[in-house]
Scaffold this motif. Structure first.
Motif, PDB file in Angstrom:
ATOM      1  N   LEU A 118       6.468  -6.970  -1.935  1.00  0.00           N
ATOM      2  CA  LEU A 118       6.618  -5.621  -1.844  1.00  0.00           C
ATOM      3  C   LEU A 118       6.103  -4.876  -3.189  1.00  0.00           C
ATOM      4  CD1 LEU A 118      10.489  -4.933  -0.878  1.00  0.00           C
ATOM      5  CD2 LEU A 118       8.346  -4.836   0.678  1.00  0.00           C
ATOM      6  N   LEU A 119       4.922  -3.927  -3.003  1.00  0.00           N
ATOM      7  CA  LEU A 119       4.198  -3.429  -4.000  1.00  0.00           C
ATOM      8  C   LEU A 119       5.345  -2.675  -4.879  1.00  0.00           C
ATOM      9  CD1 LEU A 119       1.449  -3.556  -4.894  1.00  0.00           C
ATOM     10  CD2 LEU A 119       1.048  -1.355  -3.861  1.00  0.00           C
ATOM     11  N   GLU A 120       5.224  -2.330  -6.126  1.00  0.00           N
ATOM     12  CA  GLU A 120       6.209  -1.696  -6.861  1.00  0.00           C
ATOM     13  C   GLU A 120       5.482  -0.404  -7.501  1.00  0.00           C
ATOM     14  OE1 GLU A 120       8.453  -2.915 -10.790  1.00  0.00           O
ATOM     15  OE2 GLU A 120       9.076  -4.104  -9.189  1.00  0.00           O
ATOM     16  N   CYS A 121       4.199  -0.361  -7.475  1.00  0.00           N
ATOM     17  CA  CYS A 121       3.353   0.946  -7.778  1.00  0.00           C
ATOM     18  C   CYS A 121       2.402   1.011  -7.025  1.00  0.00           C
ATOM     19  CB  CYS A 121       2.920   0.480  -9.198  1.00  0.00           C
ATOM     20  SG  CYS A 121       1.973  -1.129  -9.610  1.00  0.00           S
ATOM     21  N   HIS A 122       1.570   2.130  -7.327  1.00  0.00           N
ATOM     22  CA  HIS A 122       0.191   2.259  -6.605  1.00  0.00           C
ATOM     23  C   HIS A 122      -0.670   1.230  -7.025  1.00  0.00           C
ATOM     24  CE1 HIS A 122       1.146   6.238  -4.873  1.00  0.00           C
ATOM     25  NE2 HIS A 122       1.948   6.591  -5.706  1.00  0.00           N
ATOM     26  N   ALA A 123      -1.749   0.672  -6.111  1.00  0.00           N
ATOM     27  CA  ALA A 123      -2.594  -0.042  -6.322  1.00  0.00           C
ATOM     28  C   ALA A 123      -3.950   0.272  -5.604  1.00  0.00           C
ATOM     29  CB  ALA A 123      -2.496  -1.661  -6.044  1.00  0.00           C
ATOM     30  N   TRP A 160      -6.378   1.893  -1.051  1.00  0.00           N
ATOM     31  CA  TRP A 160      -5.205   2.370  -1.724  1.00  0.00           C
ATOM     32  C   TRP A 160      -3.849   1.846  -1.210  1.00  0.00           C
ATOM     33  CZ3 TRP A 160      -5.094   8.144  -3.356  1.00  0.00           C
ATOM     34  CH2 TRP A 160      -4.066   8.444  -4.208  1.00  0.00           C
ATOM     35  N   VAL A 161      -3.041   0.847  -1.705  1.00  0.00           N
ATOM     36  CA  VAL A 161      -1.966   0.535  -1.292  1.00  0.00           C
ATOM     37  C   VAL A 161      -0.714   1.312  -2.052  1.00  0.00           C
ATOM     38  CG1 VAL A 161      -0.487  -1.597  -0.972  1.00  0.00           C
ATOM     39  CG2 VAL A 161      -2.896  -1.919  -1.158  1.00  0.00           C
ATOM     40  N   ARG A 162       0.356   1.697  -1.261  1.00  0.00           N
ATOM     41  CA  ARG A 162       1.328   2.626  -1.656  1.00  0.00           C
ATOM     42  C   ARG A 162       2.550   1.866  -2.290  1.00  0.00           C
ATOM     43  NH1 ARG A 162      -3.265   5.059   0.394  1.00  0.00           N
ATOM     44  NH2 ARG A 162      -2.998   7.325  -0.266  1.00  0.00           N
ATOM     45  N   PRO A 163       3.176   2.397  -3.211  1.00  0.00           N
ATOM     46  CA  PRO A 163       4.596   1.691  -3.602  1.00  0.00           C
ATOM     47  C   PRO A 163       5.556   1.181  -2.496  1.00  0.00           C
ATOM     48  CG  PRO A 163       4.079   3.522  -5.174  1.00  0.00           C
ATOM     49  CD  PRO A 163       3.256   3.659  -3.864  1.00  0.00           C
ATOM     50  N   GLY A 164       6.187   0.379  -2.400  1.00  0.00           N
ATOM     51  CA  GLY A 164       7.215  -0.045  -1.398  1.00  0.00           C
ATOM     52  C   GLY A 164       6.564  -0.683  -0.093  1.00  0.00           C
ATOM     53  N   GLN A 165       5.035  -0.654  -0.110  1.00  0.00           N
ATOM     54  CA  GLN A 165       4.499  -1.457   1.256  1.00  0.00           C
ATOM     55  C   GLN A 165       4.566  -3.035   0.879  1.00  0.00           C
ATOM     56  OE1 GLN A 165       0.717   0.626   1.247  1.00  0.00           O
ATOM     57  NE2 GLN A 165       1.501   1.813   3.166  1.00  0.00           N
ATOM     58  N   PHE A 188      -1.093   2.106 -10.933  1.00  0.00           N
ATOM     59  CA  PHE A 188      -0.415   3.377 -11.754  1.00  0.00           C
ATOM     60  C   PHE A 188       0.954   3.555 -11.161  1.00  0.00           C
ATOM     61  CE2 PHE A 188      -2.882   5.120  -8.159  1.00  0.00           C
ATOM     62  CZ  PHE A 188      -2.193   6.257  -7.830  1.00  0.00           C
ATOM     63  N   ARG A 189       1.692   3.852 -11.941  1.00  0.00           N
ATOM     64  CA  ARG A 189       3.320   4.081 -11.502  1.00  0.00           C
ATOM     65  C   ARG A 189       3.379   5.291 -10.733  1.00  0.00           C
ATOM     66  NH1 ARG A 189       5.431   8.025 -14.563  1.00  0.00           N
ATOM     67  NH2 ARG A 189       4.520   8.427 -16.648  1.00  0.00           N
ATOM     68  N   PRO A 190       4.440   5.423  -9.660  1.00  0.00           N
ATOM     69  CA  PRO A 190       4.485   6.769  -9.079  1.00  0.00           C
ATOM     70  C   PRO A 190       5.089   7.825  -9.698  1.00  0.00           C
ATOM     71  CG  PRO A 190       5.871   4.914  -8.417  1.00  0.00           C
ATOM     72  CD  PRO A 190       5.129   4.323  -9.374  1.00  0.00           C
ATOM     73  N   GLY A 191       4.739   8.868  -9.509  1.00  0.00           N
ATOM     74  CA  GLY A 191       5.294  10.056 -10.203  1.00  0.00           C
ATOM     75  C   GLY A 191       4.440  10.464 -11.754  1.00  0.00           C
ATOM     76  N   GLY A 212      -1.517   9.414   2.611  1.00  0.00           N
ATOM     77  CA  GLY A 212      -2.836  10.008   2.101  1.00  0.00           C
ATOM     78  C   GLY A 212      -4.135   9.117   2.449  1.00  0.00           C
ATOM     79  N   PRO A 213      -5.214   9.347   1.595  1.00  0.00           N
ATOM     80  CA  PRO A 213      -6.457   8.648   1.999  1.00  0.00           C
ATOM     81  C   PRO A 213      -6.495   7.213   1.751  1.00  0.00           C
ATOM     82  CG  PRO A 213      -6.699   9.648  -0.016  1.00  0.00           C
ATOM     83  CD  PRO A 213      -5.233  10.089   0.467  1.00  0.00           C
ATOM     84  N   ALA A 214      -7.454   6.507   2.185  1.00  0.00           N
ATOM     85  CA  ALA A 214      -7.711   5.157   1.885  1.00  0.00           C
ATOM     86  C   ALA A 214      -6.841   4.251   2.338  1.00  0.00           C
ATOM     87  CB  ALA A 214      -8.082   4.856   0.393  1.00  0.00           C
ATOM     88  N   ARG A 215      -5.948   4.557   3.332  1.00  0.00           N
ATOM     89  CA  ARG A 215      -4.843   3.609   3.718  1.00  0.00           C
ATOM     90  C   ARG A 215      -5.425   2.328   4.488  1.00  0.00           C
ATOM     91  NH1 ARG A 215      -2.344   6.718   7.391  1.00  0.00           N
ATOM     92  NH2 ARG A 215      -3.710   8.327   7.381  1.00  0.00           N
TER      93      ARG A 215
END
Length: 308
Positions: A37-42, A69-74, A107-110, A127-130
């Motif tokens: 599980l991703l913990e931050c943006h990548a 662009w992978v999102r937190p929680g994915q 980079f961290r969320p928020g 958002g973009p680049a999913r």
């Protein structure tokens, strides 16, 4: 495991430094590596590739010169095409050199306020680049990411943190200019669904009732259903259940929480109720789904007995 959270364990060296909120990390690429599980943006820029990226159980083939662009929680799993059955350790090369499959900025969320960047809410999961985005100028992105990586490794401070934020903002805005997916909310139904979707991200662990979301958004269930059908072809109830089922799959694939614990965390008081829901949504029992991920080296354990 770098970048991702494996069995709910943090990887401190690969979490963005607190003083900056932005950093870089080596990409965890290995045949048969565990889902995490991703913990931050990548932001993952494929340099030599190609890479196989499984993001939330959807596979993407990312060739050189693409960014994802992978999102937190994915739920995230990377692999290299043609490496099936090759169980060399991550980063192995016969010539002894280290791999350079991708450049990754985390980079961290928020880090940015919702309206701070024009036309872009970085923490929006839609958002973009999913999916891999082909870049017209990958060398420009690579140079920008290399500069950011070097600055993140330098001495901390207010000026350095501001510089990193500006560098990251420029990268994100470049991505938005290249990929306008989801950026236009043109009609009333689309705007209603957007409000519903964002509220659902906060509310799905607590309620699966469309009535609750309609009340919070001061509209009727019929209005939410009409908006959901117009945008997704799914009813509002199906959209809610899809989100709950996705989170259940994430937790079953990438943590060692028991099936009962996963169900309780999603609002199911009884494991049998969760099991029926999951089977209805996926066609598999929770244990059957989890077993698909248990045979990878370093993967999650199989379902525990007898509580599962």
């Amino acid at each position: 495991m770098p970048v991702i959270t494996h069995r709910a364990e943090r990887a401190p060296a690969c979490i963005p430094p607190e003083w900056a909120g932005v950093g870089a990390c080596a990409l965890p690429v290995a045949a048969g590596a565990a889902t995490g599980l991703l913990e931050c943006h990548a932001l993952v820029l494929v340099t030599t590739g190609p890479l196989l990226a499984d993001v939330d159980f959807t596979s993407h083939l990312a060739g050189p010169g693409t960014i994802l662009w992978v999102r937190p929680g994915q739920a995230l799993h990377f692999d290299l095409p043609g490496r099936a059955g090759d169980h060399q350790p991550p980063g192995h090369r016969d010539d002894g050199e280290s791999p350079d499959e991708a450049a990754t900025v985390v980079f961290r969320p928020g880090l940015f306020a919702p309206d701070e960047l024009p036309g872009l809410a970085p923490d929006d999961p839609d958002g973009p680049a999913r999916t891999p985005l082909v870049l017209p100028d990958p060398a420009v992105f690579r140079a920008a990411m290399d500069h950011l990586t070097a600055d993140a490794a330098g001495p901390p401070g207010r000026v350095a943190a501001a510089l990193l934020r500006h560098q990251l903002a420029a990268l994100l805005l470049r991505i938005r200019l290249l990929d306008r997916t989801g950026s236009e909310v043109a009609n009333v139904e689309a705007r209603t669904f957007e409000r519903f979707r964002r509220r659902l991200e906060d509310g799905y662990p607590h309620s699966r009732r469309v009535e609750d979301y309609a009340a919070e958004l001061t509209c009727s269930v019929r209005t939410l259903t009409r908006a959901s059908l117009a945008v997704t072809g799914r009813t509002a109830k199906q959209v809610v259940d899809d989100r709950v089922a996705l989170q259940a799959r994430r937790l079953l694939a990438a943590t060692d929480l028991s099936v009962a614990e996963v169900g309780r965390g999603l609002g199911f008081g009884e494991p049998t109720n969760f099991g029926r829901f999951f089977h209805r949504e996926t066609g598999l029992s929770p244990g059957q789904f989890r077993a698909r991920f248990a045979d990878r080296p370093g993967g999650i354990p199989g379902p525990r007995q007898p509580t599962d």
